[in-house]
Design a protein around this motif. Sequence first.
Motif, short mmCIF file in Angstrom:
data_model
loop_
_atom_site.label_atom_id
_atom_site.label_comp_id
_atom_site.label_asym_id
_atom_site.label_seq_id
_atom_site.Cartn_x
_atom_site.Cartn_y
_atom_site.Cartn_z
N PHE A 50 -17.31 3.08 81.81
CA PHE A 50 -16.04 2.31 82.23
C PHE A 50 -15.11 3.61 82.59
O PHE A 50 -15.24 4.63 82.55
CB PHE A 50 -15.08 1.99 80.58
CG PHE A 50 -15.87 0.58 80.45
CD1 PHE A 50 -15.22 -0.45 80.54
CD2 PHE A 50 -16.97 0.85 79.56
CE1 PHE A 50 -15.79 -1.65 80.22
CE2 PHE A 50 -17.64 -0.44 79.12
CZ PHE A 50 -16.99 -1.50 79.51
N GLY A 51 -14.08 3.08 83.58
CA GLY A 51 -13.33 3.85 84.25
C GLY A 51 -11.71 3.35 83.62
O GLY A 51 -11.71 2.39 83.29
N CYS A 52 -10.69 4.52 83.74
CA CYS A 52 -9.43 4.31 83.32
C CYS A 52 -8.59 5.30 83.67
O CYS A 52 -9.07 6.52 84.33
CB CYS A 52 -9.41 3.92 81.75
SG CYS A 52 -9.50 5.61 81.12
N HIS A 53 -7.19 5.12 83.65
CA HIS A 53 -6.33 6.29 84.19
C HIS A 53 -5.58 6.55 82.40
O HIS A 53 -5.04 5.68 81.90
CB HIS A 53 -5.28 5.37 85.01
CG HIS A 53 -5.78 5.22 86.26
ND1 HIS A 53 -5.92 6.04 87.38
CD2 HIS A 53 -6.10 3.87 86.87
CE1 HIS A 53 -6.65 5.27 88.39
NE2 HIS A 53 -6.52 3.99 88.14
N VAL A 54 -5.58 7.76 82.36
CA VAL A 54 -4.81 8.31 81.57
C VAL A 54 -3.58 8.86 81.60
O VAL A 54 -3.11 9.51 82.88
CB VAL A 54 -5.85 9.51 80.58
CG1 VAL A 54 -4.77 9.99 79.61
CG2 VAL A 54 -7.12 9.29 80.52
N ALA A 55 -2.27 8.16 80.71
CA ALA A 55 -0.93 8.30 81.22
C ALA A 55 -0.66 9.79 81.16
O ALA A 55 0.10 10.17 81.90
CB ALA A 55 -0.30 7.53 80.23
#
Length: 102
Positions: A50-55
Amino acid sequence: MAISLAGFSRSETPAHTNSGKSTRGIGQLGVLENIFHGFGRVGHEIVFVFGCHVADHAIYERDAVGEILDDAGTKVMWRSLNSFNADNPLYPAGLTALLRGE
């Protein structure tokens, strides 16, 4: 905005990691099968990537961002994709290409 990869769709709803950091854009990048030899036996695993953007981008600057939950003391850290090579490979096979979008 929505991400739709490999039949997976998730809106930009915030989520939280075990460290309490806010993430956005969580999406499945792919699934890999890994057959390996270790500890005197053949092992098998299915890896969901999975990929995501960390705030909080400051997390990328930390030496360690947590520990492996079922292996106390083993640190989790961020590493640049470019830090992996033939002498220092990233496993499972195919993960580097998947992360580079190849």
